[in-house]
Structure formats: C-alpha cells, structure tokens
Write a protein that holds these residues in place. Structure first.
Motif, PDB file in Angstrom:
ATOM      1  N   TYR A 231       0.841  -1.202   0.000  1.00  0.00           N
ATOM      2  CA  TYR A 231       0.000   0.000   0.000  1.00  0.00           C
ATOM      3  C   TYR A 231       0.872   1.246   0.000  1.00  0.00           C
ATOM      4  O   TYR A 231       0.655   2.180  -0.763  1.00  0.00           O
ATOM      5  N   ARG A 232       1.910   1.225   0.820  1.00  0.00           N
ATOM      6  CA  ARG A 232       2.780   2.408   0.899  1.00  0.00           C
ATOM      7  C   ARG A 232       3.564   2.600  -0.395  1.00  0.00           C
ATOM      8  O   ARG A 232       3.807   3.744  -0.814  1.00  0.00           O
ATOM      9  N   SER A 233       3.934   1.509  -1.037  1.00  0.00           N
ATOM     10  CA  SER A 233       4.693   1.676  -2.274  1.00  0.00           C
ATOM     11  C   SER A 233       3.796   2.165  -3.412  1.00  0.00           C
ATOM     12  O   SER A 233       4.262   2.535  -4.474  1.00  0.00           O
ATOM     13  N   HIS A 234       2.476   2.151  -3.167  1.00  0.00           N
ATOM     14  CA  HIS A 234       1.554   2.716  -4.162  1.00  0.00           C
ATOM     15  C   HIS A 234       0.982   4.047  -3.674  1.00  0.00           C
ATOM     16  O   HIS A 234      -0.161   4.393  -3.953  1.00  0.00           O
ATOM     17  N   GLY A 235       1.769   4.759  -2.913  1.00  0.00           N
ATOM     18  CA  GLY A 235       1.338   6.098  -2.503  1.00  0.00           C
ATOM     19  C   GLY A 235       0.559   6.128  -1.208  1.00  0.00           C
ATOM     20  O   GLY A 235       0.052   7.179  -0.811  1.00  0.00           O
ATOM     21  N   GLY A 236       0.443   4.979  -0.535  1.00  0.00           N
ATOM     22  CA  GLY A 236      -0.307   4.955   0.709  1.00  0.00           C
ATOM     23  C   GLY A 236       0.373   5.744   1.819  1.00  0.00           C
ATOM     24  O   GLY A 236       1.594   5.801   1.876  1.00  0.00           O
ATOM     25  N   TYR A 237      -0.433   6.335   2.655  1.00  0.00           N
ATOM     26  CA  TYR A 237      -0.013   7.123   3.826  1.00  0.00           C
ATOM     27  C   TYR A 237       0.736   8.412   3.477  1.00  0.00           C
ATOM     28  O   TYR A 237       1.230   9.090   4.350  1.00  0.00           O
ATOM     29  N   GLU A 238       0.785   8.739   2.169  1.00  0.00           N
ATOM     30  CA  GLU A 238       1.293  10.072   1.823  1.00  0.00           C
ATOM     31  C   GLU A 238       0.268  11.131   2.220  1.00  0.00           C
ATOM     32  O   GLU A 238       0.626  12.227   2.643  1.00  0.00           O
ATOM     33  N   ALA A 239      -1.001  10.776   2.071  1.00  0.00           N
ATOM     34  CA  ALA A 239      -2.043  11.746   2.397  1.00  0.00           C
ATOM     35  C   ALA A 239      -2.040  12.056   3.891  1.00  0.00           C
ATOM     36  O   ALA A 239      -2.237  13.204   4.296  1.00  0.00           O
ATOM     37  N   LEU A 240      -1.822  11.050   4.722  1.00  0.00           N
ATOM     38  CA  LEU A 240      -1.810  11.313   6.161  1.00  0.00           C
ATOM     39  C   LEU A 240      -0.642  12.234   6.522  1.00  0.00           C
ATOM     40  O   LEU A 240      -0.781  13.154   7.334  1.00  0.00           O
ATOM     41  N   ARG A 241       0.525  11.977   5.912  1.00  0.00           N
ATOM     42  CA  ARG A 241       1.673  12.867   6.152  1.00  0.00           C
ATOM     43  C   ARG A 241       1.343  14.305   5.779  1.00  0.00           C
ATOM     44  O   ARG A 241       1.622  15.254   6.508  1.00  0.00           O
ATOM     45  N   ARG A 242       0.727  14.446   4.627  1.00  0.00           N
ATOM     46  CA  ARG A 242       0.354  15.779   4.142  1.00  0.00           C
ATOM     47  C   ARG A 242      -0.680  16.407   5.099  1.00  0.00           C
ATOM     48  O   ARG A 242      -0.605  17.595   5.408  1.00  0.00           O
ATOM     49  N   ALA A 243      -1.600  15.571   5.575  1.00  0.00           N
ATOM     50  CA  ALA A 243      -2.644  16.072   6.480  1.00  0.00           C
ATOM     51  C   ALA A 243      -2.010  16.617   7.749  1.00  0.00           C
ATOM     52  O   ALA A 243      -2.404  17.689   8.244  1.00  0.00           O
ATOM     53  N   ILE A 244      -1.022  15.907   8.268  1.00  0.00           N
ATOM     54  CA  ILE A 244      -0.405  16.359   9.511  1.00  0.00           C
ATOM     55  C   ILE A 244       0.384  17.639   9.265  1.00  0.00           C
ATOM     56  O   ILE A 244       0.418  18.542  10.094  1.00  0.00           O
ATOM     57  N   ALA A 245       0.979  17.752   8.074  1.00  0.00           N
ATOM     58  CA  ALA A 245       1.675  19.002   7.728  1.00  0.00           C
ATOM     59  C   ALA A 245       0.688  20.163   7.643  1.00  0.00           C
ATOM     60  O   ALA A 245       0.993  21.294   8.034  1.00  0.00           O
ATOM     61  N   LEU A 246      -0.514  19.875   7.147  1.00  0.00           N
ATOM     62  CA  LEU A 246      -1.528  20.942   7.019  1.00  0.00           C
ATOM     63  C   LEU A 246      -2.104  21.329   8.368  1.00  0.00           C
ATOM     64  O   LEU A 246      -2.558  22.450   8.568  1.00  0.00           O
TER      65      LEU A 246
END
Lengths: 622, 316
Positions: A231-246
């Motif tokens: 899942y992570r190698s297909h872009g998974g958990y990038e959104a959560l990282r971005r969410a925490i940055a926001l």
C-alpha cells in the motif's frame, strides 16, 4: 443491575463461545461461579452495565457463529455477562435477520432475490431449492442445512448471488456468485463454493487497462490488500503525512474547499460536518465509517473495502485527526465476508506497524479503528440507527434534531461518513481542495462511483467525473446485455427512481438528478430490458421496504405493508389494473405522501419513490 | 424595615413564535404541542403520555414548520424563536388522516379515547384497505426479522393487522396486543423511566415488531413485578386489569356509572394517592393521578391490585 433470569442455562459450548469474546467471568454476578466475595459487594452497577452494552451484538454474533442460533440459555448467559435485561437483549436479537431465536441447521444459504439478482434469474434458483429441499427455512433431509431468501447481498455485478454462512468451531462465510441452481445446491450440501474472482474484475475500466481515469479505485486490483508495505509503495499514507503538515484546521479547509458532498445518498456537504464536529467543545468525539452498504444494487463500498482496505483506514485516520476523534468504528454489514476478512487483516497490520494506536506514525496523536459487524438490517445504514446498533440497542433511527455532530454515538459529537466519502479525502488532501473542485461540475465536484448492474453488457463499478450523462455511462458499460431493448434504468436504488429511455441525457450530478426529479442516491444504475417483468420488479421493491422497515413509526411500519398489498392487488388485476385499479392507485398515492411527510427517517421518506416513479413514468399499471 | 422580594429561581425566558398566523409567547423549552394547547388548538396525540418522554412514534401530532422539509412531531420538538407553525395545513391534515387510517386498519382502537371523533374530523376511512386479518396466538411472536410472508392463501382483499387473541397468563392483568399501537410507553415505564424492572421490550422488526418478554415467556416466568405501571401509561387499553377486561367482555363495564374517589394508600409510609373507581359499590379499578408529585401515576402491586380486602364479601 438486579436482573431476573429464568431457568434456561447455556451449554458449555455456548458459554465458551461467549467467554472467547469477553474473557472468563470474574464473579457470580456476571454468570460465573459464586465466590466468597460476591456476597459483600458488586462489581460496578449501572456504569459498568452501560460500558459493557456495546459488546451485546458481538456476543450475539459469537453464539450465532458457534451454534447457528441463539438459545434462551445462551441469551441468559450473554445478559448475565453484560448486565443487560433479557427482554431488551431479545428485542435486539430479533431485530436482525442473521440471528435466529429458534433452532436451525448450522449451514444457512442466503439466496439473494433482490433487484439485480431478480433481473438475472434468481427465481430459477428459488424454484429449484423449493423443489429439492422445501420452502425457505425448511431443513435438508440430513438436517445440516437450510436456505432463506435474502435482500441484496451487494455482489450485483456477478448476479445472481448466494451467501453461505456455516456455524461451528471454525465458522465460515462465503459468497457463491454467479450462482446457479447447481452451485447453490452444492453449497447447501456443504461443498465449499469456488473461490471468488479478484476484486479487479468488478472494475471494467481497470480490466480494459483504462486506469488513468481512476482516482478512488486506482489501487484496487493493483495493490495487495493484505500488505501495508505494498500500500505504501503505491502512494499509501502520503495523504496522512500531508494532512499532519496541514494541521487539523488545514485539512478541514481543504475538505470544505473541495465542496465534497456525502456519497451515502443524502449528499450533505462533508466540510460542514467535519467543521461542526471539530469545533464542538464536548469530548470525546467519535468517528463512524458507514460501511453498512445495503441499498439494493449498491456494491461500490464493497469493492473499495475489499480491494484497498488500507485506504479506508488511512482516510479514517485523517478524519479522526482533523475532527479530534480517537476511535473510529467501521460499521460493516454482516453479509460481506471477504471485506470483513480483508479489513480485519488491514486493521491488525496497521496497528502492529504503528499506523494505528497511541502514537500514529510517531506523529504524536492517538487513533484506532474498531471493526463492528452488522447482523442483517438495511436500516442500520441510517446515520443514527448505526449509533443505536453499535450501542447494543435496536437499530432504530433517532429523531433529528439533535444531529449527530451534536449528539451522536454514545450521545457525543460524532462524524459519520460513508466509505466512498471518506476515501475521497485522500485525493483532496494530496492535491488540495480547490484542485479537486475543478473535477466534475460546480454543484457536484470530484468523481463518483456508479454501480452498474442488471441487464447491462459489462456490469461493475465505474468511476467517472460528475457531469457525464446516463447515456454516456451506459455506453461505457457496453449498453444493454445481449443486444436487448432498454426498458428503464433504476437510478439511485430502491430509494431512487426510474429513468425511461428518453430520459438518458440526464447529467449524472446531484443537481441534474434533482432537476430530473430523481436522485443519484448511492450510485445505483440498474438496467432493465424487455426480459424483466416490471410488475414483479416493483413488487420486490415494496417487499424490500416492508421487510426492512424498523417498525418504529406508524407511516412506515404500516404504510410499507399497505403499499405492498395495494401493489399485489394491482398485479393481480393484470391488464385490467388501469381500468379497475383506481382505488389502489389512490391508496398508493396517499400512503406515499404520509410516508414522505411524516416518517422518522430516510427509509420511510423514500420507501415509495421507486413505486411512484414506476407508476408515473413507466406506466406499469396503466 | 422594607422588604425586597426574593427571586426563587431564574426567570424563564419566553419564546415568540407564530401558530396558525397568531403570535404566541411560551416559556423557553416548551414543545410545539405545549404552545398549541396553551392557545387552545387541539392536536391529536396517541403515543404521547404526560409521564413518559415522548417517543414520537405514532406521528399523529405532526405539524408543519416553515423551512422544514418534512413535517415535525409537535410532542417533542421544542419551540424556537420565530418559528412559523401550521397545525391545519393540507399536508398536516392528510398526514393525520393517513395515520388514523393506517393505525385504524391494523389495530383495534375500540378502547382508545377520541379516535372515533378524530376519524370523523379528518374523514379517515380505515376500512378502505380490505378485510382485517387475524393471527392465531403466538404467530406474531414467532415472526422473524427480514423473512417475508405472503397474505394468507393469496387473498388480496385482506389487510394485514395485529389482531390476535388476548394473552391471559396471570390473575392481575391482560395483554391484548390486538390493541397495541406500539407507543413504547409500557416499555419505558417498565424500564428506566419508572420501574427499572425491564420485563418487556420491543421485539421483532417492521410490521412484526411487538411488545414481548424474552422468548415471549409468560409474565409469571418473566421479570414482571405486577406493579401495573405499564397499564397506567397504555393509551389504548391493550394493557388492562383483569377485572376491567372481564367486565368489558361481559358487557357490564359502564364508566358512566362509576365514581372516582381519591384516598391514600394504607400499605406503607410513602403515602401514594389512590383513585378508587367504584361501580355498584364495588371497587373495579385503582389508579393514581398522573399529575401527583409522588406517584406520577405509578403504584406498586399492593396499591394497584391489593384492594380485595375492602370489597363486600360474597354472601356466605
């Protein structure tokens, strides 16, 4: 609580099944052996009882999974363990179709007779079973199995379908689809059904290699649903990282700017809900992911849950982070065995790897997911009935106001979103709300999952930007199956309405559907050609609502019965219905209006939609 | 020395709203029903009782509030400033007529107050759906959620009802569920709103929903303590003391010949008010006033049923 129990005792097997869930009983007050300290004190009282109540449905499942039915003794034991009055627990257990209060064989085959399966010839399976085994509910000669008619099982792209549930020390559940009289008869005999096809088969666009247009479905069939790493190698958990940055407010701003509307059927602005929960000073907040997908003809959430379960978990984590929830429930309908297995695996792995728990990804916030299994009740997909069901009460909708954002689960502020709505948050957070809002139309932003089934050449889930027309969508799916002649399209499910062949240019947007006096509902596009008996089809819709009404309010409880009776009389008149059916047409109109005006919840409000549109637009009785 | 009046509690704010074109001021927290009744508008109610939190299940008290998509239950919706309420619009009247027809066609309302008058007022015709069906004892208790059943013998002139034989399983009261409109009041009175006994609950689903003990056990095997507080809140006579049930069956019950005498229960020191209903110099029923600040209409088994010792003895 000082409760009264009659004499029935649980068998050791039933007791062990409950203990496996709840742990061994610690006192004589809770179903265990009496010990010396029991006489000198209690173990909690009302607070303990209240805290235990959400275990009621899981405990009933535990007994039902082990023995196949729930005996008076087993119910007594569950009630002693949880301090629940037996009369209340009986009321809860008899609310759900998958539980039985009377003995029945361990293997139960649920044969879907609902809309998509009806159009695909489910009646032949029913007839075969009735001839070889006996009427629904009758045991087989060896007493090991029985069969029942079932509402939509949510595998409409492979209709007709059946679901085998077998109780025992290793309970199993499996879907048989497409089902035939032979495969269902084999399932009744206990032969394991053929393994299900891969999730990707439900997405014709992906099968054709047209993956570029997929946003929500882009990983389904590509990613290994059991592997967090994949899942992570297909872009998974990038959104959560971005969410925490926001930051939490940043996430809510993006969701608001995206103008995302809820995908469960009511199309409520998601950003407004999120903001209302986030701002509510009352704590704790709860998150509920509504995966009780039961609208006949709907299977989009199942495809997401089975094919990309980590995406649902990641989206829930973002929602929890943004709105201040530490626990999110996934309320999964009881008829989705594969989705359940995939979600259980995904939740366990995410927890083990620190993507759920006290310190999510080392980012300093706490969030966990609880999987909660429904037990066969369409009404529990209603946003307040779902709370009652989780709380261990009958799944009856609550009156609104108060709304869930103020008083939801356990009386606390609650964010409840449909699976598809939540998964939309991932692209919104990654690409930004304004960018997301450029997809689709002004009133309906983003992409939408449509569930094409019935007499269509390539049934499945289609992901398209809002705004394409129904005709274009049908063309994508290859038009009517076997070159048949299109009669009508049921848009929005049993709670939706029919579109005639001359109305196919309706733009598939919330506002477009509204202007055409129909609804997108949960995205059902059920295609009917001239091989389908429309009267039988409309009757099945009426039966569905009668069976699934919770029974709380008079307009819906009695209205759905009177609606079915009137339709049956009209059907009985045959070609004479137009001439002699005036009284019953008037009854249908009167009942429709009172259900729409005076029912408590959306089920009653919409229970006459499809029937009315069949009469007005398709002229079924004229 | 001059004295200043002391305010005993904070003044209740008034809320101004419009009911059928008239401006009305009622205390904050009132329901629409309170406001309407204050102004003398009659709103029919069935499942609403003065001592139980409204469940708003019957939907006969619906009114139209401007700006709301659907009608709202007046018994439980609290007033808001500026609310514009219509109690007699076409939608409201249609909704009331239909609720009366749907209930009247499925439930025996012969001992429910006011129904005949409302049927006339709203031109309800409960007979229009067909001949009433009748189930044998226990049939409705066995109905399983989600399992569809067809009309008996394919008779399409039948309207399904909850009609069934009355359950007589003890000496004190009768449960005649053919008269049950499923208002939930007995369940709430037995449960956490009053008695905390939890002997009964709502079982089943949809039209098969019914009031039941666990596994439909008889009352003597259930948690029932025979306080009869469920009888006190039952609006339809589905729950009735055996004496009244038998007299009605025999045709000897005559409310016009009854007197009501208030007294105090002699059994313990609480001092519950009793109302003795007497016909022909015999106590035929005991109740307690719903507005009494100690009982709120509730009693125990002794107060409600223990009056045999003051009755005239049968001649030896």
């Amino acid at each position: 609580m000082d409760l009264h129990f009659h004499d029935a005792r649980a068998t050791p097997v039933e007791q062990a099944a409950v203990d496996a869930l709840l742990g061994p009983p610690v006192t004589g007050w809770a179903g265990g052996e009496r010990n010396a300290t029991d006489r000198h004190g209690s173990t909690g009282g009302a607070d303990r009882a209240r805290a235990q109540r959400p275990h009621l449905l899981p405990a009933l499942h535990a007994v039902n999974d082990r023995v196949g039915w729930i005996s008076p003794g087993a119910l007594n034991y569950v009630c002693q363990r949880l301090s629940v009055p037996p009369a209340e627990a009986y009321g809860v257990m008899t609310f759900y179709a998958l539980f039985s209060p009377t003995p029945r064989p361990p293997r139960v085959v649920h044969v879907c007779t609902d809309l998509a399966c009806l159009a695909a010839g489910a009646s032949a399976i029913e007839r075969e079973l009735t001839d070889t085994i006996g009427p629904a509910g009758a045991p087989t000669a060896d007493g090991t199995a029985t069969w029942h008619r079932s509402p939509c099982l949510g595998v409409c792209e492979r209709a007709p379908a059946a679901l085998v549930i077998e109780a025992g020390s290793a309970p199993r559940a499996a879907t048989v689809c497409p089902a035939s009289p032979e495969t269902v008869a084999a399932a009744v005999r206990g032969e394991p059904p053929a393994p299900e096809v891969r999730s990707i088969a439900a997405i014709p666009q992906a099968v054709r290699g047209d993956r570029d247009s997929l946003v929500l479905l882009r990983r389904v069939g590509v990613v290994d649903p059991a592997s967090l790493d994949d899942y992570r190698s297909h872009g998974g958990y990038e959104a959560l990282r971005r969410a925490i940055a926001l930051g939490a407010t940043g996430v809510i701003r993006e969701v608001t700017d995206s103008r995302l509307l809820g995908r469960g059927g009511a199309a409520f602005p998601a950003g407004r809900k999120w903001e209302a929960v986030a701002r509510n000073p009352v704590r704790p907040h709860w998150l509920v992911c509504n995966a009780d997908e039961s609208e006949p003809g709907t299977f989009k959430d199942r495809v997401l849950l089975e094919g990309d379960p980590f995406a649902v978990i990641e989206a829930m984590t973002i929602a929890g982070y943004a709105t201040g929830c530490h626990t999110g429930y996934i309320y999964l309908r009881g008829e989705y065995p594969r989705a359940r297995q995939r979600l259980e695996g995904a939740v366990a792995e995410a927890r083990q790897r620190g993507f759920l728990g006290d310190d999510v990804m080392g980012m300093g916030f706490r969030f966990d997911v609880e999987l909660f299994r429904g037990a066969g009740a369409y009404i529990c997909g209603e946003e307040t009935a779902i709370f009652n069901s989780i709380e261990g009460l009958r799944g009856e909708p609550r009156n609104k106001p108060p709304f869930p954002v103020d008083e939801g689960l356990f009386g606390q502020p609650t964010l409840v979103n449909n699976v598809e709505t939540l998964v939309n948050v991932l692209p919104i957070v990654l690409g930004g709300g304004p960018a997301y809002a450029t997809i689709g139309t002004d009133g309906s932003t983003g992409t939408k999952l449509f569930c094409l089934s019935g007499r269509v050449a390539s049934p499945g889930v289609y992901e398209v930007p809002f705004g394409i027309t129904l005709r274009e969508l049908l063309d994508m799916a290859g038009g009517v199956a076997d070159g048949g002649v299109l009669r009508a399209v049921l848009l929005g499910g049993a709670a939706g309405g029919f579109v005639t062949p001359d109305g196919l240019d309706v733009p598939l947007t919330f506002e477009g559907a509204r202007a055409a006096a129909t609804t997108l509902g949960s995205g059902v596009v059920l295609v009917l050609d001239d091989t389908v008996d429309l009267v039988e089809f409309v009757l099945r819709i009426a039966e569905f609502f009668r069976d699934e009404s919770c029974g709380q309010c008079v307009p819906c409880r009695v209205g759905t019965v009177r609606q079915e009776e009137a339709l049956r009389r009209l059907a009985n008149l045959g070609a004479d219905a137009g001439r002699r059916g005036g009284d019953d047409i008037a009854i249908l109109a009167d009942v429709a209006q009172v259900m729409r005006d005076a029912s408590i919840c959306g089920l009653g409000h919409t229970a006459a939609n499809a029937v009315e549109s069949a009469i007005e637009r398709l002229g079924v009785f004229s | 020395m001059s004295s200043t009046p002391v305010a005993l509690r904070a003044p209740v704010r008034k809320v101004e709203l419009t009911v059928d074109g008239e401006t009305v001021k009622v205390p904050e927290g009132s329901t629409i029903l309170d406001a309407c009744r204050r102004e003398g508008h009659e709103i029919p109610t069935l499942c609403f009782g003065p001592t139980i939190t409204p469940k708003n299940a019957c939907r006969v008290c619906m009114v139209e509030v401007e700006g709301a998509r659907v009608l709202v239950p007046s018994c439980s919706r609290t007033v808001e400033p500026g609310m514009v309420v219509h109690t007699a619009s076409d939608r409201v009247k249609h909704s009331r007529r239909m609720v009366l027809e749907l209930l009247g066609s499925s439930v025996d309302l012969s001992t429910t107050a006011n129904v005949e008058r409302w049927n006339h007022e709203y031109r309800a015709d409960p007979g229009r759906f067909g001949r009433p069906s009748f189930s044998d004892a226990g049939v409705r208790d066995a109905a399983q959620a989600g399992h569809h059943h067809l009309p008996p013998a394919g008779d399409h002139a039948i309207a399904e009802t909850v009609h069934q034989p009355a359950t007589v399983d003890n000496d004190l009261y009768v449960r005649d569920y053919a008269k049950c409109i499923l208002c939930y009041q007995c369940v709430d009175a037995c449960g956490e709103q009053w008695q905390n006994t939890f002997a009964i609950g709502v079982a089943g689903r949809g039209f098969d929903a019914r009031i039941s003990t666990e596994f439909a056990l008889g009352l003597p095997d259930s948690a029932c303590v025979y306080c009869g507080n469920c009888i006190a809140v039952c609006p339809t006579g589905a729950l009735m003391p055996s004496i009244e049930f038998d007299m009605r069956l025999a045709g000897t019950w005559d409310a016009s010949r009854q007197t009501a005498t208030d007294t105090i229960c002699p059994y313990c020191g609480v001092g519950c008010n009793l109302t003795l209903h007497v016909q022909d110099n015999t106590i035929v029923k005991v109740t307690s006033p719903a507005d009494h600040d100690i009982t709120s209409g509730n009693l125990c088994i002794k107060g409600r049923f223990g009056f045999g010792h003051v009755q005239p003895r049968p001649a030896p």
